[in-house]
Design a protein around this motif. Structure first.
Motif, PDB file in Angstrom:
ATOM      1  N   THR A  97      88.641  48.108  50.989  1.00 20.61           N
ATOM      2  CA  THR A  97      87.994  49.345  51.423  1.00 20.61           C
ATOM      3  C   THR A  97      88.329  49.657  52.877  1.00 20.61           C
ATOM      4  O   THR A  97      88.610  50.814  53.224  1.00 20.61           O
ATOM      5  CB  THR A  97      86.473  49.229  51.246  1.00 20.61           C
ATOM      6  OG1 THR A  97      86.165  49.079  49.856  1.00 20.61           O
ATOM      7  CG2 THR A  97      85.764  50.472  51.754  1.00 20.61           C
ATOM      8  N   THR A 245      82.577  56.160  53.611  1.00 23.52           N
ATOM      9  CA  THR A 245      81.636  56.478  52.531  1.00 23.52           C
ATOM     10  C   THR A 245      82.317  57.294  51.431  1.00 23.52           C
ATOM     11  O   THR A 245      82.025  57.129  50.256  1.00 23.52           O
ATOM     12  CB  THR A 245      80.435  57.250  53.077  1.00 23.52           C
ATOM     13  OG1 THR A 245      80.892  58.396  53.818  1.00 23.52           O
ATOM     14  CG2 THR A 245      79.606  56.367  54.000  1.00 23.52           C
ATOM     15  N   SER A 247      85.361  56.990  50.581  1.00 18.63           N
ATOM     16  CA  SER A 247      86.272  56.121  49.840  1.00 18.63           C
ATOM     17  C   SER A 247      85.589  55.471  48.644  1.00 18.63           C
ATOM     18  O   SER A 247      86.264  55.028  47.708  1.00 18.63           O
ATOM     19  CB  SER A 247      86.830  55.038  50.767  1.00 18.63           C
ATOM     20  OG  SER A 247      85.812  54.147  51.193  1.00 18.63           O
ATOM     21  N   LEU A 248      84.253  55.408  48.641  1.00 20.49           N
ATOM     22  CA  LEU A 248      83.553  54.842  47.491  1.00 20.49           C
ATOM     23  C   LEU A 248      83.853  55.641  46.226  1.00 20.49           C
ATOM     24  O   LEU A 248      84.126  55.078  45.163  1.00 20.49           O
ATOM     25  CB  LEU A 248      82.047  54.804  47.753  1.00 20.49           C
ATOM     26  CG  LEU A 248      81.574  53.966  48.944  1.00 20.49           C
ATOM     27  CD1 LEU A 248      80.065  54.051  49.083  1.00 20.49           C
ATOM     28  CD2 LEU A 248      82.002  52.521  48.779  1.00 20.49           C
ATOM     29  N   ILE A 249      83.794  56.968  46.335  1.00 23.34           N
ATOM     30  CA  ILE A 249      84.076  57.824  45.191  1.00 23.34           C
ATOM     31  C   ILE A 249      85.554  57.769  44.826  1.00 23.34           C
ATOM     32  O   ILE A 249      85.924  57.686  43.645  1.00 23.34           O
ATOM     33  CB  ILE A 249      83.657  59.278  45.493  1.00 23.34           C
ATOM     34  CG1 ILE A 249      82.182  59.337  45.878  1.00 23.34           C
ATOM     35  CG2 ILE A 249      83.935  60.178  44.305  1.00 23.34           C
ATOM     36  CD1 ILE A 249      81.236  58.859  44.813  1.00 23.34           C
ATOM     37  N   GLU A 251      87.663  55.348  45.327  1.00 20.64           N
ATOM     38  CA  GLU A 251      87.951  54.058  44.688  1.00 20.64           C
ATOM     39  C   GLU A 251      87.528  54.057  43.230  1.00 20.64           C
ATOM     40  O   GLU A 251      88.220  53.499  42.372  1.00 20.64           O
ATOM     41  CB  GLU A 251      87.226  52.942  45.442  1.00 20.64           C
ATOM     42  CG  GLU A 251      87.808  52.632  46.803  1.00 20.64           C
ATOM     43  CD  GLU A 251      86.936  51.692  47.603  1.00 20.64           C
ATOM     44  OE1 GLU A 251      87.222  51.460  48.781  1.00 20.64           O
ATOM     45  OE2 GLU A 251      85.937  51.196  47.028  1.00 20.64           O
ATOM     46  N   GLN A 252      86.416  54.695  42.927  1.00 22.75           N
ATOM     47  CA  GLN A 252      85.956  54.762  41.543  1.00 22.75           C
ATOM     48  C   GLN A 252      86.885  55.629  40.706  1.00 22.75           C
ATOM     49  O   GLN A 252      87.232  55.269  39.575  1.00 22.75           O
ATOM     50  CB  GLN A 252      84.532  55.319  41.504  1.00 22.75           C
ATOM     51  CG  GLN A 252      83.904  55.392  40.120  1.00 22.75           C
ATOM     52  CD  GLN A 252      83.558  54.031  39.562  1.00 22.75           C
ATOM     53  OE1 GLN A 252      83.619  53.021  40.274  1.00 22.75           O
ATOM     54  NE2 GLN A 252      83.203  53.985  38.295  1.00 22.75           N
ATOM     55  N   GLY A 260      83.508  50.336  46.517  1.00 21.97           N
ATOM     56  CA  GLY A 260      83.024  51.461  45.716  1.00 21.97           C
ATOM     57  C   GLY A 260      82.830  51.118  44.262  1.00 21.97           C
ATOM     58  O   GLY A 260      81.886  51.577  43.614  1.00 21.97           O
ATOM     59  N   LYS A 261      83.729  50.304  43.721  1.00 27.72           N
ATOM     60  CA  LYS A 261      83.627  49.898  42.311  1.00 27.72           C
ATOM     61  C   LYS A 261      82.313  49.166  42.057  1.00 27.72           C
ATOM     62  O   LYS A 261      81.622  49.419  41.072  1.00 27.72           O
ATOM     63  CB  LYS A 261      84.814  49.014  41.958  1.00 27.72           C
ATOM     64  CG  LYS A 261      84.760  48.367  40.590  1.00 27.72           C
ATOM     65  CD  LYS A 261      85.961  47.449  40.395  1.00 27.72           C
ATOM     66  CE  LYS A 261      85.883  46.741  39.053  1.00 27.72           C
ATOM     67  NZ  LYS A 261      87.032  45.808  38.866  1.00 27.72           N
ATOM     68  N   ILE A 264      78.865  51.609  43.001  1.00 26.12           N
ATOM     69  CA  ILE A 264      78.458  52.593  41.991  1.00 26.12           C
ATOM     70  C   ILE A 264      77.888  51.903  40.767  1.00 26.12           C
ATOM     71  O   ILE A 264      76.872  52.330  40.200  1.00 26.12           O
ATOM     72  CB  ILE A 264      79.655  53.490  41.628  1.00 26.12           C
ATOM     73  CG1 ILE A 264      80.050  54.346  42.836  1.00 26.12           C
ATOM     74  CG2 ILE A 264      79.318  54.388  40.435  1.00 26.12           C
ATOM     75  CD1 ILE A 264      81.241  55.214  42.625  1.00 26.12           C
ATOM     76  N   THR A 278      75.436  46.699  50.613  1.00 20.95           N
ATOM     77  CA  THR A 278      76.494  47.662  50.920  1.00 20.95           C
ATOM     78  C   THR A 278      76.034  48.660  51.969  1.00 20.95           C
ATOM     79  O   THR A 278      76.777  49.005  52.895  1.00 20.95           O
ATOM     80  CB  THR A 278      76.921  48.402  49.639  1.00 20.95           C
ATOM     81  OG1 THR A 278      77.264  47.454  48.630  1.00 20.95           O
ATOM     82  CG2 THR A 278      78.107  49.301  49.906  1.00 20.95           C
ATOM     83  N   TYR A 282      77.776  49.116  55.715  1.00 19.67           N
ATOM     84  CA  TYR A 282      78.310  50.380  56.206  1.00 19.67           C
ATOM     85  C   TYR A 282      77.588  50.826  57.472  1.00 19.67           C
ATOM     86  O   TYR A 282      78.202  51.396  58.385  1.00 19.67           O
ATOM     87  CB  TYR A 282      78.202  51.452  55.125  1.00 19.67           C
ATOM     88  CG  TYR A 282      79.389  51.475  54.201  1.00 19.67           C
ATOM     89  CD1 TYR A 282      80.528  52.204  54.526  1.00 19.67           C
ATOM     90  CD2 TYR A 282      79.385  50.765  53.017  1.00 19.67           C
ATOM     91  CE1 TYR A 282      81.620  52.224  53.691  1.00 19.67           C
ATOM     92  CE2 TYR A 282      80.480  50.768  52.176  1.00 19.67           C
ATOM     93  CZ  TYR A 282      81.603  51.506  52.515  1.00 19.67           C
ATOM     94  OH  TYR A 282      82.683  51.507  51.699  1.00 19.67           O
TER      95      TYR A 282
END
Length: 307
Positions: A97, A245, A247-249, A251-252, A260-261, A264, A278, A282
């Protein structure tokens, strides 16, 4: 400078405590729980699980126990991934990440600065119009939609880059997700740089430099770029937090092995420990980045001095 850094670190402690408290109680007071699946567990099994994770204790006692463990560096166990603690899960996903976010940050910042400066120098000319149009595309299209578009066009139809996954560490798998993250960051940076550069180029000392016969490149390099960077530097801290933040979406969507995986999945399954861990991670990263940005701002602006 050391005293200023110390004061900033001390002032961040109450903010961190408030954030941890708010996240803890919001998660615990929300309907549902980590063991509320489609198939109900036997009462005895459910009671044993709740006792194992201290969920049978009063809520305030759970909070104090969590804060006590957190002060000792213990993020607690994961309630979904039984073989891993929260710290282990974060350690697995954090390097990827950070690599994804910082790569997009560096590329987006450089692209935004260059685009903003070129747009300001060519104000109200065709390069300015083209660059502003490209910047707006990155700002108005949300990440998840841009990710789907790039996957479909460049990953499926044209087959130029992998549409997702992370196999054998191939850099080709990073092209599309990094591009998705770069576009909005570069757009915001370019807009700030353009406006600031236009303002600086209209100041008296720039006109004086031109009257003395200095070339445009020399004026930009010695007199215009450094003061024009001040608004951009102020944005870099929040900008990096947006990338991490966001990058979480991403990555999913691209099935990448980052935090992110897990985040979520933990949010959907009410894995209290992993969601809180998490969030805290952050928060610490964002506070550290904002501190570095403040120090950089003091270096760029001679009028700002911290004692």
């Amino acid at each position: 400078m050391f005293g200023y850094v110390s004061r900033r670190v001390l002032s961040a402690i109450p903010i961190a405590l408030i954030a941890v408290t708010a996240c803890f109680f919001i998660l615990r007071l929300a309907p549902g729980g980590p063991f509320d699946g489609e198939r109900a567990l036997p009462p005895a099994t459910l009671a044993n699980l709740r006792a194992h994770y201290n969920l049978d204790l009063p809520l305030i006692q759970q909070y104090l126990l969590y804060v006590w463990r957190l002060l000792h560096g213990d993020f607690g166990p994961s309630m979904v991934y039984n073989d891993f603690t929260v710290a282990q899960m974060l350690w697995i996903g954090l390097p990827f990440t950070l690599m994804l976010g910082f790569t997009a940050f560096v590329i987006g910042t450089i692209v935004g600065l260059v685009a903003g400066a070129l747009s300001a120098v060519n104000q109200n000319k065709w390069p300015d119009y083209v660059l502003v149009m490209l910047v707006m595309v990155g700002l108005v299209v949300p990440n998840f939609l841009m990710a789907a578009i790039l996957q479909l066009v460049f990953g499926v139809y044209l087959n130029w880059f992998p549409a997702g996954g992370w196999q054998n560490g191939s850099l080709a798998h990073l092209v599309l997700p990094v591009t998705v993250l770069v576009l909005p960051h570069a757009g915001r940076t370019a807009r700030l740089m353009r406006g600031s550069m236009i303002e600086v180029l209209g100041t008296n000392y720039i006109r004086t430099a031109k009257a003395k016969g200095l070339g445009q490149r020399l004026i930009l390099a010695r007199h215009a770029i450094k003061p024009a960077l001040l608004p951009v530097v102020s944005y870099l801290g929040p900008g990096l937090s947006y990338l991490l933040t966001g990058s979480l979406i991403v990555e999913q969507v691209f099935a990448l092995p980052g935090i992110g995986k897990y985040f979520i999945s933990a949010a959907l399954n009410r894995d209290y420990g992993l969601v809180l861990g998490t969030t805290i991670l952050y928060m610490v990263i964002i506070l550290a980045v904002n501190l570095l940005v403040d120090i950089l701002y003091a270096w760029l602006d001679p009028k700002v001095r911290y004692h």
